[in-house]
Each structure stands twice: as C-alpha cells, then as structure tokens.
Write an enzyme that holds these catalytic residues in place. Structure first.
Site, short mmCIF file in Angstrom:
data_model
loop_
_atom_site.label_atom_id
_atom_site.label_comp_id
_atom_site.label_asym_id
_atom_site.label_seq_id
_atom_site.Cartn_x
_atom_site.Cartn_y
_atom_site.Cartn_z
N ARG A 164 0.83 -1.23 0.00
CA ARG A 164 0.00 0.00 0.00
C ARG A 164 0.86 1.27 0.00
O ARG A 164 0.48 2.29 0.59
CB ARG A 164 -0.94 0.04 1.22
CG ARG A 164 -1.95 -1.07 1.29
CD ARG A 164 -3.03 -0.94 0.22
NE ARG A 164 -4.17 -1.78 0.54
CZ ARG A 164 -4.27 -3.07 0.27
NH1 ARG A 164 -3.29 -3.71 -0.34
NH2 ARG A 164 -5.35 -3.74 0.60
N SER A 237 -10.98 -1.29 3.81
CA SER A 237 -10.12 -1.42 4.99
C SER A 237 -9.76 -0.04 5.51
O SER A 237 -9.23 0.77 4.76
CB SER A 237 -8.82 -2.14 4.63
OG SER A 237 -9.08 -3.42 4.14
N GLU A 333 -5.23 3.34 6.64
CA GLU A 333 -4.95 3.30 5.21
C GLU A 333 -5.67 4.49 4.55
O GLU A 333 -5.25 5.01 3.53
CB GLU A 333 -5.46 1.98 4.63
CG GLU A 333 -5.12 1.80 3.17
CD GLU A 333 -5.77 0.57 2.54
OE1 GLU A 333 -6.04 -0.42 3.22
OE2 GLU A 333 -5.99 0.61 1.32
N1 EPU Z 1 -10.44 -11.60 10.50
C1 EPU Z 1 -10.99 -11.60 11.76
N2 EPU Z 1 -12.07 -10.80 11.99
C2 EPU Z 1 -12.63 -10.04 11.03
C3 EPU Z 1 -12.09 -10.07 9.73
C4 EPU Z 1 -10.98 -10.85 9.49
O1 EPU Z 1 -10.49 -12.28 12.66
O2 EPU Z 1 -13.60 -9.35 11.32
C5 EPU Z 1 -9.27 -12.43 10.23
C6 EPU Z 1 -9.55 -13.45 9.13
O3 EPU Z 1 -10.05 -14.63 9.65
C7 EPU Z 1 -8.21 -13.64 8.49
C8 EPU Z 1 -7.53 -12.32 8.69
O4 EPU Z 1 -8.22 -11.62 9.72
O5 EPU Z 1 -7.47 -14.62 9.16
C9 EPU Z 1 -7.45 -11.49 7.41
O6 EPU Z 1 -8.76 -11.18 6.95
P1 EPU Z 1 -9.09 -11.02 5.38
O7 EPU Z 1 -8.52 -12.15 4.63
O8 EPU Z 1 -10.51 -10.71 5.28
O9 EPU Z 1 -8.23 -9.81 4.89
P2 EPU Z 1 -7.72 -8.46 5.57
O10 EPU Z 1 -6.29 -8.63 5.96
O11 EPU Z 1 -8.65 -8.04 6.63
C10 EPU Z 1 -6.80 -7.49 3.30
C11 EPU Z 1 -6.90 -6.19 2.54
C12 EPU Z 1 -8.24 -6.09 1.81
C13 EPU Z 1 -8.33 -7.25 0.86
C14 EPU Z 1 -8.21 -8.56 1.66
C15 EPU Z 1 -8.21 -9.79 0.78
C16 EPU Z 1 -5.55 -4.58 3.75
C17 EPU Z 1 -5.54 -3.36 4.61
N3 EPU Z 1 -6.74 -5.07 3.45
O12 EPU Z 1 -7.80 -7.45 4.33
O13 EPU Z 1 -8.25 -4.88 1.07
O14 EPU Z 1 -9.55 -7.23 0.14
O15 EPU Z 1 -6.97 -8.57 2.41
O16 EPU Z 1 -6.95 -9.90 0.16
O17 EPU Z 1 -4.48 -5.04 3.35
C18 EPU Z 1 -8.89 -2.57 1.17
O18 EPU Z 1 -7.69 -2.29 1.15
O19 EPU Z 1 -9.78 -1.66 1.21
C19 EPU Z 1 -9.28 -3.97 1.23
C20 EPU Z 1 -10.56 -4.34 1.39
#
Ligand code: EPU
Length: 337
Positions: A164, A237, A333
């Site tokens: 990012r 995010s 972000e």
């Molecule tokens: N998780 C929780 N609780 C929640 C949500 C997630 O415990 O409420 C856990 C999930 O179980 C998982 C981990 O957190 O183990 C990661 O969650 P997820 O795969 O949903 O992805 P994220 O890290 O929360 C990132 C990006 C998203 C992107 C997703 C999928 C960033 C800041 N965000 O989210 O990007 O869609 O991965 O690759 O890197 C954005 O930037 O606006 C965005 C949506």
C-alpha cells in the site's frame, strides 16, 4: 473540461460525507490537466486530486480545488504470444479495467476484482487483494509534474512499491499527477488461489479454475464481507495490516497461538489488523454515528450522518485498544482531509 463551484463531494467519497469543495475540476486529457496546473493562482489556494474517493475521509468542507481525472481509454501497446501490455487512462474505473482484461482472456488482474477506485489510484496506492498487488502488473506510470506541467514516465522500479505504498505517497507526494498506467498481463493461465482460500471457495461451489470463475468468486467473497458503500458509507479497509519484527511476532504467537499471519520476509511478519480489532471486541460496535462493520472488523462504517471527526474518534479508540492488548500500533490506510 468540467468546472463547478461549491460542489457537493457526496458522489465522490464512499464514506458518504456530505461536504463541499470550493471548486471541482474534471479534465479529460493531458493537455487539459496541463492548462489547469499552469493556473498558478488557482493551484496556490490548495488542491487535492481524487480518484474514486474510496480511500478518503473528509473532516469538513474543502476550501481549495478538487481535481478529478476523466482521462479514459485502453490501448494495447505491446504484445507477444505470452504477454500483453495495456495502457489505461487514469480516470478509468478500476473494476471496469479488470472486467476488460478478463473478457479478453488476459490473466493477472482478476484477483483485484471489485476493488473500488480508479486506474490512477491503483498506481499510487498499490492496491491489493488475495495475494496480488497492482505492482505485480504495472510496467510504467505516466505523470505530469505539478510544478512544471512536464511529462514524466516512472518505471515500476522508480515507483518504489511496497505494501500500500509508493513514491507518489512518500517522497513525491503532491508533486506528480498520474495520467496513464501501463499494465502487463499474461496470455497464459497463471492463477493465485491460495491467499484467502480462493481455491477452497471455487471447490465449494464446484467450479473449474477459469479466469471468469476466479473473478466471480472474488466478487462474491468481497460482496459477502465488505459493505456496499451505496448502502452504508465506508472506505474498505480503514487500517493497514501492521508489519512487525519476527521477534515481536514470536512473542505474540506464544500468547495467541491462533494469531493469523503472513510472512513478509525472513525478518518481518504481517498481522491482520482485523483479527486484532475483532479480538478486542470491536466488531459490530457503534459509537455515535460511526461503527465497526459486523462482518469485517477492518472496515469502519458511517451508520448515517456521521461526521469525519466521529469516525476518527472511533478509529483512535480502536488503535488504543489494539495497542494496549497486543502492543502493536496500527495506522489508517484511509487519508484524512
Ligand atoms: N479476521 C478476523 N475478523 C474479522 C475479519 C478478518 O479475525 O472481522 C481475520 C480473518 O479470519 C483472516 C484475517 O483476519 O485470518 C485477514 O482477513 P481477510 O482475509 O478478510 O483480509 P484483511 O487482511 O482483513 C486485506 C486487505 C483487503 C483485501 C483482503 C483480501 C488490507 C488493509 N486489506 O484485508 O483490502 O480485500 O486482504 O486480500 O491489506 C482494502 O484495502 O480496502 C481492502 C478491502
């Protein structure tokens, strides 16, 4: 060129803040942008270039000029039997570009389906999802220098991409405006299915691994987890996933053996902020008119009529509780304006 005074930014920020800009300028070509930049008096009053407004939180009215690109079009600039290079106007909607690559049978962008925003921002933000980042596709970025109106092309290396992050958000912040981005796509199947269990989702639905199916599954996963900004204001995010030294992670893992994580390199580990926020009990909570989404703790939502300050105050409380519980600082972000 479109120039509108006292312009409502409601359609230009997905958080749904009803704020105004003193002046809104939308240009359709590099020449038009150059003429706007040369109007030093106007630029001196402050300016902000926006894309789809999906990463912005307005704290109030904007007193300067808001610039928006309507530079459109796709053009194949190079190709061989393995790869193809497409140059896209910065004002194209990102997901339209992804849909266009998938329709043509070009591999590489499908994991980035349905990310809100525009082509120009993809190169500034290095948007990413499901194990793919814009930098994996970008060949070069064409810009205009704000000060001189001169064209400058940045190679991918010159953009200094990281998670990012890019030179346009750091050293050269506010100095260049992206006009076109050239992406390299593959004509041969290359899939990234492990991250976020895209493969598992395809199997569950009994679908073959094809370009169209990967796009559809990713769209379905995003729609299931992320609130639709047309229904509930949000900016995806809100926080970035923090990257911590391996030693710190090892200590955390002893205390929280189920803490999810991704290896960045030998010495650093990325921890999902969503997991920590969730563990602090924030999911679904609301303070005033700002809240934490009930299906994805990383997303802050406008519950209706929230001000920027209400969202920021909620964000600060979340940062504090994550720091208290895990000793990890998380940073937004989203840009505060
Ligand atoms: N998780 C929780 N609780 C929640 C949500 C997630 O415990 O409420 C856990 C999930 O179980 C998982 C981990 O957190 O183990 C990661 O969650 P997820 O795969 O949903 O992805 P994220 O890290 O929360 C990132 C990006 C998203 C992107 C997703 C999928 C960033 C800041 N965000 O989210 O990007 O869609 O991965 O690759 O890197 C954005 O930037 O606006 C965005 C949506």
């Amino acid at each position: 060129m479109k120039e509108i005074k006292d312009y409502s930014l409601l359609p230009h920020n997905t958080f749904g803040m009803d704020v105004k800009a003193s002046l809104f300028v939308e240009y359709e070509s590099v020449e038009e942008l150059r003429s706007v930049l040369s109007d030093k008096k106007r630029m001196a009053g402050g300016w902000l270039h926006i894309g789809g407004g999906s990463n912005l939180l307005f704290k109030g009215d904007y007193a300067g000029t808001i610039l928006h690109s309507a530079v459109r079009g796709y053009e194949v600039v190079a190709e061989n039997e393995r790869e193809i290079e497409v140059r896209a106007g910065a004002g194209e909607v990102w997901d339209d570009f992804v849909a266009y690559t998938v329709r043509n049978g070009w591999y590489g962008a499908e994991n980035l389906s349905l990310i809100p925003g525009e082509v120009g921002a993809s190169a500034v933000q290095n948007i990413g999802a499901y194990g793919v980042e814009a930098k994996d596709l970008i060949v070069s970025v064409e810009t205009l220098e704000v000060e001189t109106g001169r064209e400058r092309l940045f190679t991918r290396e010159e953009c200094r991409y990281a998670y990012r992050e890019s030179i346009f958000k750091k050293e050269l912040k506010g100095k260049y405006i992206v006009t076109h981005v050239t992406y390299r796509l593959s004509r041969q199947p290359v899939f990234h299915l492990e991250y976020g269990n895209v493969r598992g989702e395809l199997e569950k639905q009994g679908r073959e691994v094809t370009l169209e199916n990967v796009r559809e599954v990713i769209i379905a996963v995003r729609e299931a987890k992320l609130p639709d900004p047309r229904v509930q204001g949000n900016a995806g995010s809100f926080f970035m996933n923090p990257i911590v030294p391996r030693k710190q992670f090892d200590m955390l893992q002893q205390q929280y053996p189920d803490m999810p994580h991704y290896e960045v390199d030998g010495s650093r580990v990325k921890i999902p902020a969503a997991w920590m926020i969730d563990r602090c009990g924030w999911k679904g909570k609301q303070i005033g008119r700002a809240g934490v989404h009930s299906r994805q703790a990383l997303v802050l939502v406008n519950c209706g009529g929230a001000t920027g300050d209400e969202v920021i105050s909620l964000a600060m409380q979340i940062q504090q509780s994550v720091f208290q519980k895990f000793g990890v600082a998380i940073s937004p972000e989203v840009n505060f304006i």
